[in-house]
Design an enzyme around this catalytic site. Structure first.
Site, mmCIF file in Angstrom:
data_model
loop_
_atom_site.group_PDB
_atom_site.id
_atom_site.type_symbol
_atom_site.label_atom_id
_atom_site.label_comp_id
_atom_site.label_asym_id
_atom_site.label_seq_id
_atom_site.Cartn_x
_atom_site.Cartn_y
_atom_site.Cartn_z
ATOM 1 N N ARG A 159 0.861 -1.192 0.000
ATOM 2 C CA ARG A 159 0.000 0.000 0.000
ATOM 3 C C ARG A 159 0.895 1.239 0.000
ATOM 4 O O ARG A 159 1.979 1.233 0.600
ATOM 5 C CB ARG A 159 -0.874 0.036 1.251
ATOM 6 C CG ARG A 159 -1.989 -0.974 1.237
ATOM 7 C CD ARG A 159 -2.647 -1.031 2.587
ATOM 8 N NE ARG A 159 -3.333 0.197 2.943
ATOM 9 C CZ ARG A 159 -4.594 0.464 2.613
ATOM 10 N NH1 ARG A 159 -5.304 -0.405 1.917
ATOM 11 N NH2 ARG A 159 -5.162 1.597 2.973
ATOM 12 N N ILE A 160 0.412 2.288 -0.646
ATOM 13 C CA ILE A 160 1.182 3.541 -0.639
ATOM 14 C C ILE A 160 0.842 4.287 0.648
ATOM 15 O O ILE A 160 -0.336 4.461 0.983
ATOM 16 C CB ILE A 160 0.843 4.377 -1.890
ATOM 17 C CG1 ILE A 160 1.271 3.603 -3.150
ATOM 18 C CG2 ILE A 160 1.512 5.746 -1.835
ATOM 19 C CD1 ILE A 160 0.802 4.220 -4.445
ATOM 20 N N LEU A 161 1.869 4.686 1.375
ATOM 21 C CA LEU A 161 1.631 5.414 2.627
ATOM 22 C C LEU A 161 1.050 6.793 2.324
ATOM 23 O O LEU A 161 1.432 7.441 1.344
ATOM 24 C CB LEU A 161 2.938 5.575 3.402
ATOM 25 C CG LEU A 161 3.506 4.299 4.031
ATOM 26 C CD1 LEU A 161 4.888 4.577 4.600
ATOM 27 C CD2 LEU A 161 2.583 3.735 5.105
ATOM 28 N N ASN A 185 12.437 1.614 3.438
ATOM 29 C CA ASN A 185 11.835 0.626 2.534
ATOM 30 C C ASN A 185 12.959 -0.070 1.780
ATOM 31 O O ASN A 185 14.044 0.492 1.603
ATOM 32 C CB ASN A 185 10.914 1.334 1.533
ATOM 33 C CG ASN A 185 10.244 0.365 0.585
ATOM 34 O OD1 ASN A 185 9.740 -0.685 0.999
ATOM 35 N ND2 ASN A 185 10.232 0.694 -0.706
ATOM 36 N N HIS A 211 13.736 -1.970 -1.952
ATOM 37 C CA HIS A 211 13.199 -2.150 -3.305
ATOM 38 C C HIS A 211 14.186 -3.019 -4.097
ATOM 39 O O HIS A 211 15.395 -2.802 -4.014
ATOM 40 C CB HIS A 211 13.016 -0.794 -3.986
ATOM 41 C CG HIS A 211 12.441 -0.924 -5.358
ATOM 42 N ND1 HIS A 211 11.118 -1.273 -5.572
ATOM 43 C CD2 HIS A 211 13.006 -0.797 -6.580
ATOM 44 C CE1 HIS A 211 10.907 -1.347 -6.885
ATOM 45 N NE2 HIS A 211 12.027 -1.059 -7.512
ATOM 46 N N ASP A 245 8.995 4.518 -4.125
ATOM 47 C CA ASP A 245 10.357 4.048 -4.415
ATOM 48 C C ASP A 245 11.267 5.217 -4.791
ATOM 49 O O ASP A 245 11.966 5.186 -5.806
ATOM 50 C CB ASP A 245 10.342 3.011 -5.567
ATOM 51 C CG ASP A 245 9.480 1.800 -5.238
ATOM 52 O OD1 ASP A 245 9.402 1.440 -4.058
ATOM 53 O OD2 ASP A 245 8.900 1.223 -6.172
ATOM 54 N N GLN A 250 16.821 -11.300 -4.041
ATOM 55 C CA GLN A 250 16.248 -11.408 -2.691
ATOM 56 C C GLN A 250 17.273 -11.934 -1.689
ATOM 57 O O GLN A 250 17.295 -11.497 -0.541
ATOM 58 C CB GLN A 250 14.966 -12.252 -2.736
ATOM 59 C CG GLN A 250 13.873 -11.461 -3.476
ATOM 60 C CD GLN A 250 12.487 -12.037 -3.395
ATOM 61 O OE1 GLN A 250 12.328 -13.262 -3.342
ATOM 62 N NE2 GLN A 250 11.486 -11.188 -3.423
HETATM 63 C C1 GAR Z 1 11.102 -7.825 -1.479
HETATM 64 O O1 GAR Z 1 11.791 -8.376 -2.562
HETATM 65 C C2 GAR Z 1 11.059 -6.305 -1.586
HETATM 66 O O2 GAR Z 1 12.194 -5.778 -2.204
HETATM 67 C C3 GAR Z 1 9.833 -6.097 -2.422
HETATM 68 O O3 GAR Z 1 8.911 -7.034 -1.947
HETATM 69 C C4 GAR Z 1 9.617 -8.201 -1.516
HETATM 70 C C5 GAR Z 1 9.079 -8.574 -0.152
HETATM 71 O O4 GAR Z 1 9.551 -9.837 0.241
HETATM 72 N N1 GAR Z 1 9.354 -4.747 -2.295
HETATM 73 C C6 GAR Z 1 8.975 -3.974 -3.309
HETATM 74 O O5 GAR Z 1 8.929 -4.367 -4.463
HETATM 75 C C7 GAR Z 1 8.592 -2.553 -2.916
HETATM 76 N N2 GAR Z 1 8.557 -1.699 -4.065
HETATM 77 P P1 GAR Z 1 9.320 -10.352 1.720
HETATM 78 O O6 GAR Z 1 7.849 -10.121 2.080
HETATM 79 O O7 GAR Z 1 9.632 -11.804 1.643
HETATM 80 O O8 GAR Z 1 10.233 -9.596 2.627
#
Ligand code: GAR
Length: 205
Positions: free
Chosen positions: A91-93, A107, A109, A145, A171
């Site tokens: 969600r966007i804050l 955050n 990304h 972002d 990741q």
């Molecule tokens: C992560 O890869 C994070 O970088 C991405 O969601 C995933 C969450 O993984 N976030 C975005 O894309 C935000 N723009 P997780 O729930 O296993 O931590």
């Protein structure tokens, strides 16, 4: 002095797991006091449970963005949260939330910002043909972002990469990057000057 951290998530919660592991092994000068999620089945809630960390699903149904964020703030404040960490929060804050915790929301990304903001940064990187991508930890501002960069970790794109193989490598890089960036941020107490961070303890990354 330990910083009180609140984590907000929508998803699997793997970054949360590595943050909690860092906390429990004494590698984080902070303590995760509460985990909040906007999805009842968010993996983050289960992972918080594994670490006996208080966790709550906050249902966004019928609430405006600001009404919802006021609920989050109430819960974070009840726990004395000083630093908010987003892990896959989709969600966007609201500007209200961002103002309330100005320069105290982080955050992560899965790209080297400012490249590939928004959804599916992995496909964006592959489609563009970049040789390097990575992950970015940044301060959250009113734009998605976008805020000042705290920490980046590059990841090589291989010719053999598929969406899933690249995603897995980025990741894995995130699981190292996020606890390290949070530690750096707490200890370095950076001052935000426009897009730049001035670290009290010298150059970081
Ligand atoms: C992560 O890869 C994070 O970088 C991405 O969601 C995933 C969450 O993984 N976030 C975005 O894309 C935000 N723009 P997780 O729930 O296993 O931590």
């Amino acid at each position: 002095m330990t910083t009180t951290i609140g984590v907000i998530s929508s998803g699997r919660g793997e970054n949360l797991r590595y943050i909690l592991q860092a906390e429990r092994s004494g590698r984080l000068p902070g303590r995760v006091a509460v985990v909040l999620a906007d999805q009842a089945d968010a993996g983050a809630l289960r992972i918080a449970g594994e670490y006996a960390t208080p966790a709550h699903f906050i249902d966004p149904a019928g609430l405006s963005r600001e009404e919802y964020d006021k609920k989050l703030i109430a819960l974070l404040e009840a726990e004395g949260v000083e630093l908010v960490v987003l892990t896959g929060y989709m969600r966007i804050l609201s500007p209200y939330f961002v103002r309330h915790y100005r320069d105290r929301v982080l955050n992560i990304h899965p790209a080297l910002l400012p490249s590939f903001r928004g959804k599916d940064a992995f496909s964006q990187a592959l489609d563009y043909g970049v040789r390097w991508t990575g992950t970015t930890v940044h301060i959250v501002d009113e734009d998605v972002d976008h805020g000042p960069i705290v920490y980046q970790r590059p990841v090589r794109v291989l010719e053999s990469d598929t969406h899933d193989s690249l995603k897995a490598r980025i990741q894995r890089a995130e699981y190292k990057a996020y606890p390290r960036a949070i530690k750096m941020f707490i200890e370095g107490k950076p001052i935000v000057q426009g897009r730049t961070l001035v670290w009290r303890t010298g150059e970081k990354n």
